[in-house]
Design a protein around this motif. Structure first.
Motif, mmCIF file in Angstrom:
data_model
loop_
_atom_site.group_PDB
_atom_site.id
_atom_site.type_symbol
_atom_site.label_atom_id
_atom_site.label_comp_id
_atom_site.label_asym_id
_atom_site.label_seq_id
_atom_site.Cartn_x
_atom_site.Cartn_y
_atom_site.Cartn_z
ATOM 1 N N PRO A 1 9.899 -70.195 43.157
ATOM 2 C CA PRO A 1 10.003 -71.522 43.795
ATOM 3 C C PRO A 1 9.035 -72.527 43.156
ATOM 4 O O PRO A 1 7.840 -72.258 43.030
ATOM 5 C CB PRO A 1 9.628 -71.237 45.254
ATOM 6 C CG PRO A 1 9.989 -69.788 45.440
ATOM 7 C CD PRO A 1 9.629 -69.138 44.123
ATOM 8 N N THR A 2 9.588 -73.641 42.705
ATOM 9 C CA THR A 2 8.802 -74.684 42.027
ATOM 10 C C THR A 2 9.206 -76.044 42.597
ATOM 11 O O THR A 2 10.170 -76.142 43.368
ATOM 12 C CB THR A 2 9.110 -74.700 40.514
ATOM 13 O OG1 THR A 2 10.513 -74.952 40.349
ATOM 14 C CG2 THR A 2 8.746 -73.396 39.826
ATOM 15 N N GLU A 3 8.525 -77.079 42.118
ATOM 16 C CA GLU A 3 8.884 -78.441 42.510
ATOM 17 C C GLU A 3 10.357 -78.711 42.219
ATOM 18 O O GLU A 3 11.022 -79.470 42.917
ATOM 19 C CB GLU A 3 8.030 -79.465 41.755
ATOM 20 C CG GLU A 3 6.561 -79.479 42.136
ATOM 21 C CD GLU A 3 5.719 -78.521 41.284
ATOM 22 O OE1 GLU A 3 6.228 -77.437 40.901
ATOM 23 O OE2 GLU A 3 4.555 -78.845 41.011
ATOM 24 N N GLY B 1 5.489 -79.219 30.861
ATOM 25 C CA GLY B 1 4.266 -78.639 31.437
ATOM 26 C C GLY B 1 3.716 -79.410 32.625
ATOM 27 O O GLY B 1 2.653 -79.075 33.142
ATOM 28 N N SER B 2 4.448 -80.428 33.067
ATOM 29 C CA SER B 2 3.914 -81.254 34.153
ATOM 30 C C SER B 2 4.253 -80.717 35.533
ATOM 31 O O SER B 2 3.786 -81.251 36.541
ATOM 32 C CB SER B 2 4.444 -82.689 34.014
ATOM 33 O OG SER B 2 5.853 -82.704 34.084
ATOM 34 N N SER B 3 5.046 -79.658 35.601
ATOM 35 C CA SER B 3 5.520 -79.188 36.906
ATOM 36 C C SER B 3 5.864 -77.712 36.832
ATOM 37 O O SER B 3 6.101 -77.166 35.751
ATOM 38 C CB SER B 3 6.776 -80.013 37.266
ATOM 39 O OG SER B 3 7.495 -79.445 38.324
ATOM 40 N N GLY B 4 5.864 -77.057 37.977
ATOM 41 C CA GLY B 4 6.423 -75.713 38.123
ATOM 42 C C GLY B 4 5.911 -74.682 37.131
ATOM 43 O O GLY B 4 4.709 -74.534 36.903
ATOM 44 N N LEU C 1 27.660 -73.532 34.171
ATOM 45 C CA LEU C 1 27.115 -74.351 33.086
ATOM 46 C C LEU C 1 25.673 -73.961 32.787
ATOM 47 O O LEU C 1 25.300 -73.722 31.633
ATOM 48 C CB LEU C 1 27.160 -75.834 33.476
ATOM 49 C CG LEU C 1 28.506 -76.549 33.386
ATOM 50 C CD1 LEU C 1 28.357 -77.997 33.844
ATOM 51 C CD2 LEU C 1 29.050 -76.482 31.964
ATOM 52 N N TYR C 2 24.874 -73.905 33.825
ATOM 53 C CA TYR C 2 23.451 -73.582 33.656
ATOM 54 C C TYR C 2 23.285 -72.205 33.007
ATOM 55 O O TYR C 2 22.529 -72.046 32.042
ATOM 56 C CB TYR C 2 22.758 -73.635 35.024
ATOM 57 C CG TYR C 2 21.317 -73.211 35.011
ATOM 58 C CD1 TYR C 2 20.329 -74.046 34.497
ATOM 59 C CD2 TYR C 2 20.932 -71.966 35.513
ATOM 60 C CE1 TYR C 2 18.994 -73.658 34.486
ATOM 61 C CE2 TYR C 2 19.599 -71.574 35.511
ATOM 62 C CZ TYR C 2 18.640 -72.413 34.998
ATOM 63 O OH TYR C 2 17.325 -72.032 34.978
ATOM 64 N N ALA C 3 24.013 -71.212 33.520
ATOM 65 C CA ALA C 3 23.880 -69.846 32.995
ATOM 66 C C ALA C 3 24.300 -69.790 31.525
ATOM 67 O O ALA C 3 23.673 -69.088 30.728
ATOM 68 C CB ALA C 3 24.726 -68.885 33.832
HETATM 69 N N1 LIG Z 1 12.003 -71.776 38.970
HETATM 70 C C1 LIG Z 1 12.880 -70.804 38.769
HETATM 71 O O1 LIG Z 1 13.210 -70.024 39.704
HETATM 72 C C2 LIG Z 1 13.473 -70.596 37.404
HETATM 73 C C3 LIG Z 1 14.225 -69.441 37.187
HETATM 74 C C4 LIG Z 1 14.755 -69.222 35.923
HETATM 75 C C5 LIG Z 1 14.533 -70.134 34.901
HETATM 76 N N2 LIG Z 1 13.806 -71.259 35.155
HETATM 77 C C6 LIG Z 1 13.591 -72.193 34.029
HETATM 78 O O2 LIG Z 1 12.226 -72.526 33.969
HETATM 79 C C7 LIG Z 1 12.054 -73.825 33.411
HETATM 80 C C8 LIG Z 1 11.164 -74.658 34.311
HETATM 81 O O3 LIG Z 1 11.740 -74.729 35.584
HETATM 82 P P1 LIG Z 1 10.896 -75.106 36.877
HETATM 83 O O4 LIG Z 1 11.494 -74.365 38.008
HETATM 84 O O5 LIG Z 1 9.452 -74.994 36.601
HETATM 85 O O6 LIG Z 1 11.345 -76.644 37.041
HETATM 86 P P2 LIG Z 1 10.529 -77.973 37.410
HETATM 87 O O7 LIG Z 1 9.493 -77.709 38.432
HETATM 88 O O8 LIG Z 1 11.590 -78.982 37.711
HETATM 89 O O9 LIG Z 1 9.835 -78.349 36.038
HETATM 90 C C9 LIG Z 1 10.595 -78.778 34.940
HETATM 91 C C10 LIG Z 1 9.681 -79.448 33.954
HETATM 92 O O10 LIG Z 1 10.427 -79.792 32.783
HETATM 93 C C11 LIG Z 1 10.293 -81.184 32.535
HETATM 94 N N3 LIG Z 1 11.507 -81.634 31.892
HETATM 95 C C12 LIG Z 1 12.786 -81.605 32.346
HETATM 96 N N4 LIG Z 1 13.619 -82.108 31.443
HETATM 97 C C13 LIG Z 1 12.860 -82.467 30.373
HETATM 98 C C14 LIG Z 1 13.129 -83.050 29.108
HETATM 99 N N5 LIG Z 1 14.386 -83.401 28.735
HETATM 100 N N6 LIG Z 1 12.107 -83.256 28.257
HETATM 101 C C15 LIG Z 1 10.854 -82.918 28.605
HETATM 102 N N7 LIG Z 1 10.533 -82.400 29.777
HETATM 103 C C16 LIG Z 1 11.521 -82.168 30.649
HETATM 104 C C17 LIG Z 1 10.026 -81.781 33.911
HETATM 105 O O11 LIG Z 1 9.378 -83.057 33.855
HETATM 106 P P3 LIG Z 1 10.227 -84.428 33.811
HETATM 107 O O12 LIG Z 1 11.354 -84.289 34.808
HETATM 108 O O13 LIG Z 1 9.246 -85.490 34.160
HETATM 109 O O14 LIG Z 1 10.728 -84.547 32.411
HETATM 110 C C18 LIG Z 1 9.082 -80.737 34.471
HETATM 111 O O15 LIG Z 1 7.796 -80.868 33.927
HETATM 112 C C19 LIG Z 1 13.465 -74.390 33.220
HETATM 113 O O16 LIG Z 1 13.883 -74.178 31.884
HETATM 114 C C20 LIG Z 1 14.299 -73.526 34.175
HETATM 115 O O17 LIG Z 1 15.641 -73.474 33.790
HETATM 116 C C21 LIG Z 1 13.287 -71.517 36.374
#
Ligand SMILES: NC(=O)c1ccc[n+]([C@@H]2O[C@H](COP(=O)([O-])OP(=O)(O)OC[C@H]3O[C@@H](n4cnc5c(N)ncnc54)[C@H](OP(=O)(O)O)[C@@H]3O)[C@@H](O)[C@H]2O)c1
Length: 257
Positions: free
Chosen positions: A186-188, A16-19, A151-153
């Motif tokens: 788009p996120t961090e 919950g700290s990002s994106g 891998l991700y998918a």
């Molecule tokens: N943005 C997109 O377009 C998109 C599309 C489809 C799916 N998603 C999914 O949405 C989710 C969030 O993505 P986002 O784009 O918001 O990414 P993000 O901005 O990088 O945020 C990811 C968050 O997860 C935390 N995190 C990562 N690994 C962790 C772990 N092992 N334990 C606890 N916290 C962890 C990160 O903090 P720390 O690194 O400090 O741990 C950060 O708070 C992911 O599951 C991603 O696969 C995103």
């Protein structure tokens, strides 16, 4: 009459700290929930909690580590006695050419996205109240076949599958389990994890918008709206589904403008 959808509820947003996690935590709070957020990087986590305000508590925890998730469960239990909503969101991954992916890439991606999701829900189950709502974060990449995202998918296909299995596993407790599948939000993470520059992200968002029926990329708060819906009684007859939040990108062929 209280018009907030989640008044009195206690929610957990992993990552919950990002994106998307941050945007969703904000929406859950706006609807009246008290929200726990997690992440591994302490400073980023504390900054996020400070931005969100007083109805949030940050707990540094890695979703793929049992001792961290147990500590988190104990904290929530001591504070509130139980939990009503889990958004298992922590995760991510990047494009790696098929020929180049290593065992370390495999383990890193599956550890957080698959095992981390499994462990989060399994460890929090004892404090989850009957009738709770669990929302898992999958991805449209699971059924797109994008280059380098094998891998991700695959991890996100597993996440989607968990929503089906756990719906059955938890039905006797009235716990609903659904997945959300974000499109391009788009996120961090695009910069921190994918290594894109801000200009790259903008150029990608502009390019892909022509393939999205609604004509633009999404926001983390819009993904949060879908989570609020699945967390609330508005979706009380919905379980086991995957709700795609992608502006229509994978539902119809939008063609190029
Ligand atoms: N943005 C997109 O377009 C998109 C599309 C489809 C799916 N998603 C999914 O949405 C989710 C969030 O993505 P986002 O784009 O918001 O990414 P993000 O901005 O990088 O945020 C990811 C968050 O997860 C935390 N995190 C990562 N690994 C962790 C772990 N092992 N334990 C606890 N916290 C962890 C990160 O903090 P720390 O690194 O400090 O741990 C950060 O708070 C992911 O599951 C991603 O696969 C995103």
């Amino acid at each position: 009459m209280d018009t907030q959808l989640l008044a009195g509820k206690v929610a957990l947003v992993t990552g919950g700290s990002s994106g998307i996690g941050f945007g969703t935590a904000k929406r859950l709070m706006e609807e009246g929930a008290f929200v726990y957020i997690t992440g591994r990087r302490k400073e980023v986590l504390e900054q996020a909690a400070a931005k969100l305000g007083s109805r949030v508590k940050a707990v540094q925890a890695d979703s793929s580590k049992k001792e961290d998730m147990l500590r988190l469960a104990n904290i929530i239990k001591e504070d509130n006695g139980g939990l009503d909503i889990i958004f298992a969101n922590a995760g991510g991954g990047k494009a790696i050419p098929f020929e180049e992916a290593t065992e370390a890439d495999y383990r890193r991606t599956f550890d957080v996205n698959v095992w981390g999701t499994y462990l989060t829900v399994q460890t929090l189950l004892p404090i989850l109240r009957d009738g709770a709502s669990i929302i898992l974060n999958a991805s449209i990449t699971a059924y797109m076949g994008l280059p380098g995202f094998g891998l991700y998918a695959a991890t996100k296909t597993a996440v989607r599958s968990f929503a089906r299995s756990w719906t059955t596993d938890l039905k006797s407790r009235g716990i609903r389990v659904n997945a959300v599948s974000p499109g391009v939000i788009p996120t961090e993470g695009y910069e921190v994890v994918q290594g894109m520059s801000a200009a790259d992200v903008q150029a990608y968002a502009d390019r892909v918008s022509s393939e999205i029926p609604l004509g633009r990329v999404g926001t983390s708060e819009e993904l949060g709206d879908a989570v609020v819906f699945l967390a609330s009684d508005l979706s009380k007859y919905i379980t086991g589904i995957e709700l795609t939040v992608d502006g229509g990108m994978t539902q119809v062929y939008a063609g190029k403008n």
